[in-house]
Scaffold this active site. Structure first.
Site, PDB file in Angstrom:
ATOM      1  N   HIS A 122       0.879  -1.176   0.000  1.00 19.54           N
ATOM      2  CA  HIS A 122       0.000   0.000   0.000  1.00 19.54           C
ATOM      3  C   HIS A 122       0.919   1.230   0.000  1.00 19.54           C
ATOM      4  O   HIS A 122       2.049   1.156   0.530  1.00 19.54           O
ATOM      5  CB  HIS A 122      -0.826  -0.066   1.289  1.00 19.54           C
ATOM      6  CG  HIS A 122      -1.884   0.969   1.461  1.00 19.54           C
ATOM      7  ND1 HIS A 122      -1.620   2.249   1.859  1.00 19.54           N
ATOM      8  CD2 HIS A 122      -3.218   0.893   1.299  1.00 19.54           C
ATOM      9  CE1 HIS A 122      -2.763   2.931   1.952  1.00 19.54           C
ATOM     10  NE2 HIS A 122      -3.751   2.120   1.608  1.00 19.54           N
TER      11      HIS A 122
ATOM     12  N   ASP B 289       3.152  -4.822   7.862  1.00 18.72           N
ATOM     13  CA  ASP B 289       1.915  -4.048   7.758  1.00 18.72           C
ATOM     14  C   ASP B 289       0.754  -5.033   7.903  1.00 18.72           C
ATOM     15  O   ASP B 289       0.431  -5.782   6.989  1.00 18.72           O
ATOM     16  CB  ASP B 289       1.893  -3.339   6.394  1.00 18.72           C
ATOM     17  CG  ASP B 289       0.549  -2.690   6.100  1.00 18.72           C
ATOM     18  OD1 ASP B 289      -0.390  -2.858   6.902  1.00 18.72           O
ATOM     19  OD2 ASP B 289       0.435  -2.026   5.057  1.00 18.72           O
TER      20      ASP B 289
ATOM     21  N   GLN C  29      -4.486  -5.465   6.850  1.00 17.87           N
ATOM     22  CA  GLN C  29      -5.504  -6.357   6.290  1.00 17.87           C
ATOM     23  C   GLN C  29      -5.498  -7.737   6.947  1.00 17.87           C
ATOM     24  O   GLN C  29      -6.302  -8.585   6.590  1.00 17.87           O
ATOM     25  CB  GLN C  29      -5.288  -6.531   4.779  1.00 17.87           C
ATOM     26  CG  GLN C  29      -5.471  -5.274   3.972  1.00 17.87           C
ATOM     27  CD  GLN C  29      -6.923  -4.784   3.957  1.00 17.87           C
ATOM     28  OE1 GLN C  29      -7.846  -5.531   4.216  1.00 17.87           O
ATOM     29  NE2 GLN C  29      -7.096  -3.516   3.653  1.00 17.87           N
TER      30      GLN C  29
ATOM     31  N   LYS D 258     -10.188  -1.245  10.486  1.00 19.40           N
ATOM     32  CA  LYS D 258     -10.274  -2.454   9.643  1.00 19.40           C
ATOM     33  C   LYS D 258     -10.515  -3.695  10.508  1.00 19.40           C
ATOM     34  O   LYS D 258     -10.531  -4.817  10.022  1.00 19.40           O
ATOM     35  CB  LYS D 258      -8.993  -2.615   8.820  1.00 19.40           C
ATOM     36  CG  LYS D 258      -8.844  -1.499   7.776  1.00 19.40           C
ATOM     37  CD  LYS D 258      -7.633  -1.716   6.923  1.00 19.40           C
ATOM     38  CE  LYS D 258      -7.228  -0.481   6.153  1.00 19.40           C
ATOM     39  NZ  LYS D 258      -8.079  -0.194   4.998  1.00 19.40           N
TER      40      LYS D 258
ATOM     41  N   CYS E 180      -4.728   2.425  -3.633  1.00 19.68           N
ATOM     42  CA  CYS E 180      -3.489   2.946  -3.032  1.00 19.68           C
ATOM     43  C   CYS E 180      -2.293   2.051  -3.357  1.00 19.68           C
ATOM     44  O   CYS E 180      -1.384   1.879  -2.520  1.00 19.68           O
ATOM     45  CB  CYS E 180      -3.627   3.113  -1.523  1.00 19.68           C
ATOM     46  SG  CYS E 180      -4.844   4.329  -1.066  1.00 19.68           S
TER      47      CYS E 180
END
Ligand code: PLP
Length: 406
Positions: free
Chosen positions: A123, A200, A203, A226, A364
């Protein structure tokens, strides 16, 4: 629909909304997840009954607010299986967590000639900070490429690693293609060269149990919104030893121990990284969201999402001219696709008129879309455990209508 799922859907008031006079079919969960009533109530109750600043006043409201806030830290420590509660630092979200690592760690540890490795699936929030830092420091940014399924080419990654590698930053689960990356292996191999690794987890956290100790991640970041929690709140996990070496990110109240006109001593972890009045309601809401996820359980979540992904994948690829982008073996409940001769934006707008919310565009991930020659990006349907097979059917018939219309 089974009773368990029916009951779960009742926890999310927004799922009863109508959009454009049609029942909402919300399939944009990778952008943000919906909030259960318990999270909405926790935020409302905090402002109704407890609102006060934390860590500073002697009165009852302040100590109640502080307790709720710090209880959330404990919840998150357990959720990530972090060793210490002070390894959990509250941020505004994934983006801020990555920037914190960039300014407070990387700015002091990356030098001319050093290398940072990221993946082609990042991202922008896990790409732009490293690109900018590398430019400033005259360091080199290397990209792990992907194969035709959207999986990282690990053999190339192994060759990219060297003594010059100081940091590897990798997305756990791709928001654009759904690929779940072999992060444990990525971390293990980077550590052989003494490099630090930032994962990261934006998600990942809503779909699977994350154990930061088992992963041996140096940094792990995610966003509350999220994970069925509020916006504007997130978490940076980092190992205690690294946090102790890092400089503060922001200066001001809370992050200090003593201040004179000449000098300041900084507060202990985690307050060193939590300057100013934080998003107290957000932290409390996030803690409640995590408790909610735990009450649903990852067994149920994964079973439901896997079934939705399989069902939707089978059905969607029967649509005329539709091509799925991202067919990794290990994949989250995300389907990115394009339809021949129809712009992704038009697909999104037409589906919206039918009450169906999906995401369209570059997600993104502009360099990734460019490398796949997808100028308009993709359409992306992303499922959560509260979605149903009936909603998948609505999406499929909606897409069939779109194809007929154009
Ligand atoms: N990383 C990934 C993989 C994402 O999907 C997102 C958001 O879409 C982010 C980072 C940025 O998250 P936030 O905007 O909450 O900071």
């Amino acid at each position: 629909m089974n009773i368990e799922l029916d009951n779960i859907r009742k926890d999310f008031p927004i799922l009863n909304e109508k959009v454009n006079n049609k029942p909402l079919v919300y399939l944009d969960n990778a952008a943000t997840t919906q909030k259960p009533q318990v999270v909405i109530d926790a935020i409302s109750n905090y402002y109704t009954h407890t609102n006060s600043n934390i860590h500073r006043s002697a009165h009852t409201l302040a100590s109640n607010a502080t307790e709720l806030y710090e209880n959330s830290r404990d919840t998150i420590q357990k959720f990530l299986n972090a060793k210490y509660r002070h390894e959990i630092n509250f941020t505004r979200g994934t983006t801020e967590g990555i920037n914190l690592v960039m300014y407070s760690w990387a700015m002091h540890n990356i030098h001319e000639g050093d290398e940072i490795i990221i993946s082609a699936l990042e991202h922008h929030s896990n790409l732009v900070p490293w690109q900018q830092l590398c430019t400033q420091k005259k360091a080199k940014l290397l990209i792990i490429p992907i194969n035709e399924h959207g999986e990282l080419m690990m053999d190339i990654y192994y060759k990219q690693l060297s003594v010059k590698t100081k940091l590897v930053c990798c997305v756990h689960t791709s928001n654009s293609l759904g690929t779940i990356n072999p992060v444990k292996d990525i971390i293990e191999k980077a550590h052989l060269f003494g490099a630090k690794v930032l994962i990261d987890g934006a998600q990942a956290v809503a779909h699977a149990f994350i154990d930061v100790q088992a992963l041996d991640a140096d940094f792990f970041v995610f966003s509350g919104h999220k994970l069925f929690g509020p916006t504007g709140i997130g978490v940076l996990y980092a190992k205690e030893s690294i946090l102790n070496e890092m400089n503060p990110f922001h200066y001001g109240g809370e992050m200090i121990k003593t201040v004179s006109y000449e000098t300041t001593t900084f507060n202990d972890l985690p307050y060193k990284f939590e300057a100013g009045t934080p998003n107290i309601a957000g932290v409390i809401g996030l803690g409640v969201a995590i408790k909610y996820v735990e009450s649903v359980g990852f067994d149920f979540i994964q079973k439901q999402e896997t079934a939705l992904l399989q069902y939707a994948t089978e059905k969607i690829q029967q649509i005329n001219g539709l091509r799925i982008i991202g067919t990794a073996n290990n994949k989250a409940s995300v389907i990115s696709f394009v339809i021949e001769n129809i712009h992704t934006y038009d697909v999104g707008v037409l589906l919206d008129k039918m009450g169906i919310a999906i995401r369209t565009g570059h997600h993104c991930c502009m360099p990734l879309m460019e490398s796949l020659s997808l100028e308009g990006g993709t359409c992306r349907a992303s499922f959560s455990f509260y979605n149903t097979k009936e909603e998948v059917d609505t999406l499929i018939s909606g897409l069939e209508r779109v194809v007929r219309m154009i």
